[in-house]
Design an enzyme around this catalytic site. Sequence first.
Site, PDB file in Angstrom:
ATOM      1  N   ARG A 174     -22.686  14.247 -11.576  1.00 17.18           N
ATOM      2  CA  ARG A 174     -21.274  14.555 -11.393  1.00 17.18           C
ATOM      3  C   ARG A 174     -20.414  13.296 -11.399  1.00 17.18           C
ATOM      4  NH1 ARG A 174     -22.091  18.599  -6.184  1.00 17.18           N
ATOM      5  NH2 ARG A 174     -22.091  20.586  -7.319  1.00 17.18           N
ATOM      6  N   HIS A 198      -9.086   9.467   8.320  1.00 18.12           N
ATOM      7  CA  HIS A 198      -9.117   8.702   9.566  1.00 18.12           C
ATOM      8  C   HIS A 198     -10.516   8.280   9.994  1.00 18.12           C
ATOM      9  CE1 HIS A 198      -5.054  10.199   9.472  1.00 18.12           C
ATOM     10  NE2 HIS A 198      -4.742   9.368  10.437  1.00 18.12           N
ATOM     11  N   GLU A 241      -5.123   6.020  -1.574  1.00 12.36           N
ATOM     12  CA  GLU A 241      -4.245   7.183  -1.355  1.00 12.36           C
ATOM     13  C   GLU A 241      -2.863   6.986  -1.981  1.00 12.36           C
ATOM     14  OE1 GLU A 241      -3.508   7.666   2.834  1.00 12.36           O
ATOM     15  OE2 GLU A 241      -3.076   5.549   3.111  1.00 12.36           O
ATOM     16  N   MET A 276      -7.808   5.049   2.491  1.00 12.31           N
ATOM     17  CA  MET A 276      -6.483   4.748   3.007  1.00 12.31           C
ATOM     18  C   MET A 276      -5.998   3.394   2.483  1.00 12.31           C
ATOM     19  SD  MET A 276      -6.408   5.995   6.954  1.00 12.31           S
ATOM     20  CE  MET A 276      -5.839   7.661   7.368  1.00 12.31           C
ATOM     21  N   THR A 327      -3.998  -3.930  11.366  1.00  9.39           N
ATOM     22  CA  THR A 327      -3.934  -2.778  10.474  1.00  9.39           C
ATOM     23  C   THR A 327      -5.180  -2.735   9.606  1.00  9.39           C
ATOM     24  OG1 THR A 327      -2.762  -1.658   8.656  1.00  9.39           O
ATOM     25  CG2 THR A 327      -2.569  -4.067   8.734  1.00  9.39           C
ATOM     26  N   ILE A 328      -5.660  -1.521   9.353  1.00 10.02           N
ATOM     27  CA  ILE A 328      -6.801  -1.436   8.430  1.00 10.02           C
ATOM     28  C   ILE A 328      -6.343  -1.748   7.011  1.00 10.02           C
ATOM     29  CG2 ILE A 328      -8.005   0.313   9.825  1.00 10.02           C
ATOM     30  CD1 ILE A 328      -7.180   2.355   7.600  1.00 10.02           C
ATOM     31  N   ASP A 329      -5.013  -1.680   6.760  1.00 11.31           N
ATOM     32  CA  ASP A 329      -4.497  -1.857   5.394  1.00 11.31           C
ATOM     33  C   ASP A 329      -4.570  -3.296   4.910  1.00 11.31           C
ATOM     34  OD1 ASP A 329      -1.716   0.458   5.976  1.00 11.31           O
ATOM     35  OD2 ASP A 329      -3.876   0.765   5.800  1.00 11.31           O
TER      36      ASP A 329
HETATM   37  O1  F6P Z   1      -1.349   2.026   8.289  1.00 10.25           O
HETATM   38  C1  F6P Z   1      -2.636   2.484   8.573  1.00 10.25           C
HETATM   39  C2  F6P Z   1      -2.817   3.875   8.038  1.00 10.25           C
HETATM   40  O2  F6P Z   1      -4.115   4.295   8.332  1.00 10.25           O
HETATM   41  C3  F6P Z   1      -2.567   3.992   6.542  1.00 10.25           C
HETATM   42  O3  F6P Z   1      -3.635   3.486   5.765  1.00 10.25           O
HETATM   43  C4  F6P Z   1      -2.377   5.472   6.413  1.00 10.25           C
HETATM   44  O4  F6P Z   1      -1.667   5.855   5.249  1.00 10.25           O
HETATM   45  C5  F6P Z   1      -1.559   5.797   7.684  1.00 10.25           C
HETATM   46  O5  F6P Z   1      -1.906   4.791   8.641  1.00 10.25           O
HETATM   47  C6  F6P Z   1      -1.848   7.146   8.271  1.00 10.25           C
HETATM   48  O6  F6P Z   1      -0.936   7.313   9.349  1.00 10.25           O
HETATM   49  P1  F6P Z   1      -1.193   8.435  10.486  1.00 10.25           P
HETATM   50  O7  F6P Z   1      -2.369   7.973  11.299  1.00 10.25           O
HETATM   51  O8  F6P Z   1       0.083   8.437  11.258  1.00 10.25           O
HETATM   52  O9  F6P Z   1      -1.477   9.708   9.758  1.00 10.25           O
END
Ligand code: F6P
Length: 341
Positions: free
Chosen positions: A162, A271, A221, A169, A125-127
């Site tokens: 600014r 994304h 986010e 994400m 996961t990128i998270d």
């Molecule tokens: O879990 C990885 C993730 O990129 C989160 O950071 C993000 O909120 C979510 O997936 C977005 O999900 P989807 O690709 O289904 O819009």
Amino acid sequence: MRIGVLTGGGDCPGLNAVIRAAVRKGVREYGHTFTGFKDGWRGPLEGDSVELPLSSVRGILARGGTILGSSRTNPLHEEDGPRKIIENLTALGVDALIVMGGEDTLGVAAALHGQGLPVVGVPKTIDNDLAATDYTFGFDTAVSIATDALDRLRTTAESHHRAVVCEVMGRHAGWIALHAGLAGGADVILIPERPFDLARVVGWVEARFRRGLAAVLCVSEGAAPVEGDMTLQEGGTDAFGHVRLGGVGSWLGERLQDATGREARTTVLGHLQRGGAPTAFDRVLATRFGLHAVDAVQDGAFGTMVALRGTEIVRAPLSEAVATLKTVPPGRYDEVEVLFG
Ligand code: F6P
């Protein structure tokens, strides 16, 4: 042995490196054959698969995304889902499954292991919010993309004097915002783990302006002001009940402009953080995960997940890996807050 492979949940750079390493070691060292299941858990649920010979993984190390496709299919929400999966694996002669995913995909893997499915997990996961591993692959690439964005946003913010808000994400964890904000020299970093006081954020931005400087803010986010709930861009939830996040960056930009009287602009990276080629760090980590995952299958270590601990790859209980999210500890945020404003 015939080993099945699937990639579930949000895609990220490095998935193909895992597939490549697992297939190359499995075929060359152990004489195994491989079946690739399409689109996460949908593949085993519907019996949608492809053969994965050595030739199929040639040249994919540096390719982002996943050659197998992904989805957020949740078989535990499908009628007779687990039974259908076990029947399809049996019909295809698949003896074990390597599952790449985040807490949702691996949560299903843990549940199916409890019903007898021989499965090994690979944390993706990128998270970077999976508890049992120091890092997940995909995270370093997302941080690199966001850091480059912050560098670029700073030059335009300075040219126009600014405030610029960059929304990144990370869902319910602020790791991307914390690391990219630090690397990108953000003047304010906001994360879900620390609800923010809008007046304090305005104060940091005004302090920049008073010194004739621009202000660049890195906002997760899932970040939210102390008085409000999470800011949602659109309604609806996915098959695992996750809400669609987004919108806090625009919300904050508007309030900064109102409060300071100076222009503010917001960029939502979305994304972009999941696309393109993996960094070298993610290629190395993903390759090591793939090599060790196929060893775990060879050893019959089912119900485990390969994990990074320091520089070592270990096997963690899958149930432990998905039990809790790894969020940013208070000390890691306090550490950087002194740099704000
Ligand atoms: O879990 C990885 C993730 O990129 C989160 O950071 C993000 O909120 C979510 O997936 C977005 O999900 P989807 O690709 O289904 O819009």
